[in-house]
Each structure stands twice: as C-alpha cells, then as structure tokens.
Write an enzyme that holds these catalytic residues in place. Sequence first.
Site, mmCIF file in Angstrom:
data_model
loop_
_atom_site.group_PDB
_atom_site.id
_atom_site.type_symbol
_atom_site.label_atom_id
_atom_site.label_comp_id
_atom_site.label_asym_id
_atom_site.label_seq_id
_atom_site.Cartn_x
_atom_site.Cartn_y
_atom_site.Cartn_z
ATOM 1 N N SER A 174 0.848 -1.196 0.000
ATOM 2 C CA SER A 174 0.000 0.000 0.000
ATOM 3 C C SER A 174 0.880 1.241 0.000
ATOM 4 O O SER A 174 1.959 1.247 0.606
ATOM 5 C CB SER A 174 -0.894 0.024 1.241
ATOM 6 O OG SER A 174 -1.624 1.239 1.314
ATOM 7 N N TYR B 161 -2.268 -0.375 10.061
ATOM 8 C CA TYR B 161 -2.343 -0.774 8.660
ATOM 9 C C TYR B 161 -1.081 -0.339 7.920
ATOM 10 O O TYR B 161 -0.449 -1.127 7.208
ATOM 11 C CB TYR B 161 -3.573 -0.165 7.985
ATOM 12 C CG TYR B 161 -3.720 -0.553 6.534
ATOM 13 C CD1 TYR B 161 -4.157 -1.826 6.181
ATOM 14 C CD2 TYR B 161 -3.398 0.345 5.507
ATOM 15 C CE1 TYR B 161 -4.281 -2.192 4.847
ATOM 16 C CE2 TYR B 161 -3.516 -0.014 4.182
ATOM 17 C CZ TYR B 161 -3.959 -1.284 3.855
ATOM 18 O OH TYR B 161 -4.065 -1.651 2.538
#
Length: 267
Positions: A129, A142
Amino acid sequence: MSKVVLVTGASSGIGKAIATFLSEKGYKVYGTSRSPKNQETFSFELIALDVLKIETIKTAVDFIIKKESKIDVLVNNAGIGITGSIEDTPTEEMRNAFNTNFFGAIDVIKTVLPHMRKQKYGVIVNTTSIAGYMGLPFRGIYSSSKGALELVTEATRMEVKRFGINIVNVAPGDFATDIISRRYHTPIFEDSAYKENYKANLDLMDAHVDTGKNPIEMAKKVYEIINTKNPKIHYKVGGFLEKFSIVLKRVLPDTWFEKILMNHYKL
C-alpha cells in the site's frame, strides 16, 4: 503451457480484478477465498485458503501442484484494513492485522517457494500500500503492517534471486472496492480523547475509497510486471498526489512532512 497463477484474496476487490484480468489473458488462474461460493460468477477457479491457517495454505498449494505441476506466479493480495488511534485500538486487533497482512503473506510465500526453486522460476507479487510508505494518523497499524511487508520483500528478493525467482511489491493507493465493509474499525468511544478527530478522519478515509480508482489498473500493472524480464522492486499505482507524497516524504525534513499530513487530516 499457460502460466499458472495463484491469487490470494480473489473473491472481491483488487484480487478479483487481477484474477479475472489474468484469466482473460489466457493464464490458468486459481483465486482464493476463506469461504469460496458462487463459483459460476468467476472466470477462474476459486479455492479455499485462509492466510491465518497454515494447513489451508498447504492444502491449496498442494491442490494446484497436483493439478498443474507448477505455480509460476503468486499474487499475495489477501489483507485487511484497520483504523483507530493507537491508544484506543485493541492490541488483539492489531495482532490480527499483522497476522493477516504480514505473517499470512509470509506463510504463503514460504509454502510456494520450494516449488518455485524446484522449477527454477517464479514471480511473487506482494500487494502492499502507498500507506505503507508513511505513518498515517488513525491508520498506523495498517501502514506499519504494509510497510513491514515492503521491507521483507526487499530482503527475500535478494535471498531467492539465484533461484530464478523475482519478488516485487505493488503499492496501491485508494481504489473503489468494498474494503470498508471488511475493515476493522475501532469504535468511536464517547469518552475517547480522539473522538472528534477520529470520526472526521474515518469519514475522510471512506470518501477516498468511494472515489478511488478502478481496480482494473492494479490488474494491468500486475500483468505488466509478470511479463517484464527484470521487474523493479517497488511499483506504485494510484493518483498523482498519492505517489507524489512518497517523494515529498523522501526529500522534505520530517517535521515539514508531518505538518503537511496534519494539515491534510485536520489535526
């Protein structure tokens, strides 16, 4: 023979887009889901695999090897989102996110590598990501789980290079998927010191996903990578500002970049 591709987390979102696109390009694709169903809605074979359960990983890989005698490409896509302040988020949920996004991906890699070494060829694409390049408020767990996978990819890539195996990262920005429904949201506690800021940022995160790019862009990038003789280590797929933020973090003093993020997230 067609190349054999294993795509984890392929029942929806980016994983489904990648598996569908590669299947349409003539690859023999096996997608995975924790609970496969409605097989007729997929253009590829969907099999059971839960990255949190090593026995299901081994069973899925053995099934493919028995049928195809090889796995040419692994797309490590399965993952979960998690939001919340570090103070308010239950530690057990943090561990679950790392077990899925980091250790789960590693377990799939470790299960596939012996077969790729034997065939002296393989490509592993880890979906990370753009958030993994920086610590984002209320997405710290995350961000760090994806950032950890980025670094492990760098290390493993050097270890397996001599076996004819390439490992790369593809870092997406915001994409229009159903990740919101599958993300763990720390509750907005009434007595939380972060209540107002967290709620505002939760709405902002959801809006970014709703207006995100089409997952087909990730599918096209993966297709490009597995057809590149000497792929790069890191790829980013997202909007200009998302990718530019990585450049800014690299060149600006830490406190300047922090101020930019805090202004953006209204902190």
